[in-house]
Design a protein around this motif. Structure first.
Motif, PDB file in Angstrom:
ATOM      1  N   LEU A 304       0.825  -1.215   0.000  1.00  0.00           N
ATOM      2  CA  LEU A 304       0.000   0.000   0.000  1.00  0.00           C
ATOM      3  C   LEU A 304       0.857   1.262   0.000  1.00  0.00           C
ATOM      4  N   SER A 305       2.085   1.154   0.506  1.00  0.00           N
ATOM      5  CA  SER A 305       2.998   2.303   0.520  1.00  0.00           C
ATOM      6  C   SER A 305       3.461   2.685  -0.884  1.00  0.00           C
ATOM      7  N   ARG A 306       3.219   1.820  -1.859  1.00  0.00           N
ATOM      8  CA  ARG A 306       3.602   2.117  -3.233  1.00  0.00           C
ATOM      9  C   ARG A 306       2.744   3.220  -3.842  1.00  0.00           C
ATOM     10  N   PHE A 307       1.552   3.433  -3.276  1.00  0.00           N
ATOM     11  CA  PHE A 307       0.657   4.450  -3.820  1.00  0.00           C
ATOM     12  C   PHE A 307       1.115   5.848  -3.408  1.00  0.00           C
ATOM     13  N   ASP A 308       1.068   6.777  -4.371  1.00  0.00           N
ATOM     14  CA  ASP A 308       1.332   8.179  -4.051  1.00  0.00           C
ATOM     15  C   ASP A 308       0.164   8.782  -3.273  1.00  0.00           C
ATOM     16  N   ASN A 309      -1.017   8.230  -3.489  1.00  0.00           N
ATOM     17  CA  ASN A 309      -2.221   8.713  -2.817  1.00  0.00           C
ATOM     18  C   ASN A 309      -2.215   8.250  -1.357  1.00  0.00           C
ATOM     19  N   SER A 310      -2.109   9.198  -0.424  1.00  0.00           N
ATOM     20  CA  SER A 310      -2.012   8.857   0.998  1.00  0.00           C
ATOM     21  C   SER A 310      -3.313   8.268   1.542  1.00  0.00           C
ATOM     22  N   ASN A 311      -4.434   8.471   0.833  1.00  0.00           N
ATOM     23  CA  ASN A 311      -5.708   7.936   1.327  1.00  0.00           C
ATOM     24  C   ASN A 311      -5.708   6.415   1.393  1.00  0.00           C
ATOM     25  N   VAL A 312      -4.977   5.780   0.479  1.00  0.00           N
ATOM     26  CA  VAL A 312      -4.918   4.318   0.462  1.00  0.00           C
ATOM     27  C   VAL A 312      -4.278   3.807   1.744  1.00  0.00           C
ATOM     28  N   GLN A 315      -6.413   4.413   5.100  1.00  0.00           N
ATOM     29  CA  GLN A 315      -7.434   3.432   5.462  1.00  0.00           C
ATOM     30  C   GLN A 315      -6.819   2.247   6.208  1.00  0.00           C
ATOM     31  N   PHE A 316      -5.618   1.889   5.820  1.00  0.00           N
ATOM     32  CA  PHE A 316      -4.902   0.822   6.537  1.00  0.00           C
ATOM     33  C   PHE A 316      -4.561   1.290   7.946  1.00  0.00           C
ATOM     34  N   LEU A 317      -4.135   2.546   8.094  1.00  0.00           N
ATOM     35  CA  LEU A 317      -3.839   3.121   9.406  1.00  0.00           C
ATOM     36  C   LEU A 317      -5.093   3.133  10.277  1.00  0.00           C
ATOM     37  N   ASP A 318      -6.220   3.501   9.693  1.00  0.00           N
ATOM     38  CA  ASP A 318      -7.469   3.525  10.455  1.00  0.00           C
ATOM     39  C   ASP A 318      -7.802   2.146  11.022  1.00  0.00           C
ATOM     40  N   LYS A 319      -7.547   1.121  10.239  1.00  0.00           N
ATOM     41  CA  LYS A 319      -7.809  -0.239  10.701  1.00  0.00           C
ATOM     42  C   LYS A 319      -6.854  -0.617  11.835  1.00  0.00           C
ATOM     43  N   PHE A 320      -5.611  -0.181  11.712  1.00  0.00           N
ATOM     44  CA  PHE A 320      -4.621  -0.483  12.751  1.00  0.00           C
ATOM     45  C   PHE A 320      -4.999   0.160  14.085  1.00  0.00           C
TER      46      PHE A 320
END
Length: 422
Positions: A304-312, A315-320
């Motif tokens: 997911l860190s490959r995306f330039d878009n921080s929103n991706v 969402q992973f952070l929100d789950k964590f």
């Protein structure tokens, strides 16, 4: 030797013979030979007879220019015909070598015929902007009569070679590196497709090398992962995809120009991550809940860190942090009911639990999520909110602030344990 009669056909034949050495046979032209040819070109411009005499200079330059273009076009077509019967590494080596020769010879021709540029081409350019200097015209000849007719053949063989490397076979990787550099160096003037202002006028390289290369990488990864793109195989899909991405990233460093890495990454992300993002998030939820697949979480974070878009990644952070908050609250034992020994023992046990829980999640961020500062900041915020909930008060039997104050008071009174506990 050049004949005395400058108007004879033998004169241009002698000029062709002198040029065949460096252009056809790739021989080094000595300084005396260079000066002889240069003088012959200038002599032809100045003294060849045409009618009417007032048109001598213009017509001689036009005739010499047309002869040169015809001569070089024939040589370029001969190279193309020889290349068409080759394949594999032999084809790539032939094309690259001929391009390297051509780069030298087209500059040599530009210098030998400089007076034609100076006396005629500059004037023609003012009347017709499509005219370019001789060296630029020769690059256009290479592009139209060889490159465009050969590039599909060349790239299919180059991609086959890269695919062989992907399959674990040894190849001469320098051929691919030299080929991409040859495509980068080709910048014919006056061709809109090849001279877009974006990305350093790399139109030929982008259209004919970068795009086929990226499409081939997508096709290869799709073949390897197609059967895994189902919810029941998502864990394996994530692992295999991560390994393939790492391999392609390393390969791209060698076989693509540096400013091609972002387009390559974006294409792979959209094709293999964005399309499966829902299933990937569901797998992350499961891994957070079970808490027994740190390697899987680390892999998902890296993807997911490959995306330039921080929103991706957000969402992973929100789950964590949601799982962290749940863990902090639900796993907190009812310490007051399970400890004996009075206020000091209870306070110490409660504080140690909260401290260890926070540190465990901070360690998780450091180990699995590259010590991401956003994760750390959000975790501390969520932790502070979690310990001040009514549920935590009920389990501890006291507010965390009162608990911490009581613990510090007890520790400060006991000098033996003060340094360790604080």
């Amino acid at each position: 030797m050049f004949p005395d009669d400058i108007n004879s056909t033998e004169y241009l034949e002698a000029l062709q013979h002198a040029l065949d050495g460096p252009i056809v046979r790739h021989e080094i032209m000595s300084t005396p030979e260079y000066m002889k040819v240069y003088s012959a070109v200038k002599h032809y411009q100045d003294y060849a007879c045409v009618e009417p005499p007032a048109m001598t200079t213009m017509c001689c330059n036009r005739r010499l220019y047309n002869w040169l273009i015809s001569y070089m076009t024939k040589n370029i077509r001969d190279i193309k015909d020889k290349a068409l019967v080759l394949s594999g590494p032999a084809l790539l080596d032939f094309y690259i070598t001929q391009w390297e020769y051509f780069q030298t010879t087209h500059m040599l021709i530009g210098r030998l015929f400089f007076s034609v540029d100076q006396q005629w081409i500059e004037r023609q350019c003012k009347q017709d902007p499509n005219y370019t200097c001789i060296s630029s015209t020769l690059i256009q000849l290479w592009y139209f009569y060889l490159f465009r007719r050969l590039t599909t053949h060349v790239m299919s063989n180059a991609i086959s070679l890269v695919d062989a490397e992907r399959s674990g076979r040894a190849i001469d990787s320098t051929l691919i590196t030299r080929l991409y550099k040859a495509y980068v160096e080709l910048k014919p003037e006056g061709i809109a497709k090849c001279n877009a202002e974006f990305r350093e006028r790399l139109g030929a390289y982008i259209c004919y090398y970068e795009n086929p290369y990226i499409n081939a990488a997508v096709s290869y990864i799709d073949t390897k992962t197609h059967s895994l793109r189902t919810p029941e195989h998502m864990r394996e899909y994530i692992q295999v995809l991560s390994e393939l991405f790492i391999q392609e990233d390393e390969r791209s460093e060698r076989y693509l120009r540096s400013n091609s890495l972002a387009p390559m990454r974006n294409k792979l992300n959209e094709r293999f991550l964005r399309s499966e993002i829902g299933c990937i998030y569901q797998m992350a939820d499961l891994m957070f809940a079970t808490g027994n697949d740190n390697n899987g979480l680390c892999t998902i974070y890296a993807l997911l860190s490959r995306f330039d878009n921080s929103n991706v990644l957000q969402q992973f952070l929100d789950k964590f942090v949601a799982q962290a908050k749940k863990t902090i609250t639900q796993n907190c034992p009812e310490i007051q009911a399970s400890t004996d020994g009075g206020k000091a023992v209870f306070a110490k046990a409660a504080v140690i639990y909260l401290s260890d829980t926070l540190n465990a999640h901070l360690d998780m961020i450091a180990t699995l999520f590259c010590n991401n500062s956003s994760f750390t900041k959000e975790l501390r915020h969520v932790f502070a909110a979690a310990v001040n909930t009514d549920e935590m008060h009920s389990r501890l039997g006291v507010t965390p602030a009162r608990l911490a104050a009581e613990f510090c008071n007890i520790v400060l009174k006991n000098s033996k344990t003060r340094s360790d506990d604080l």
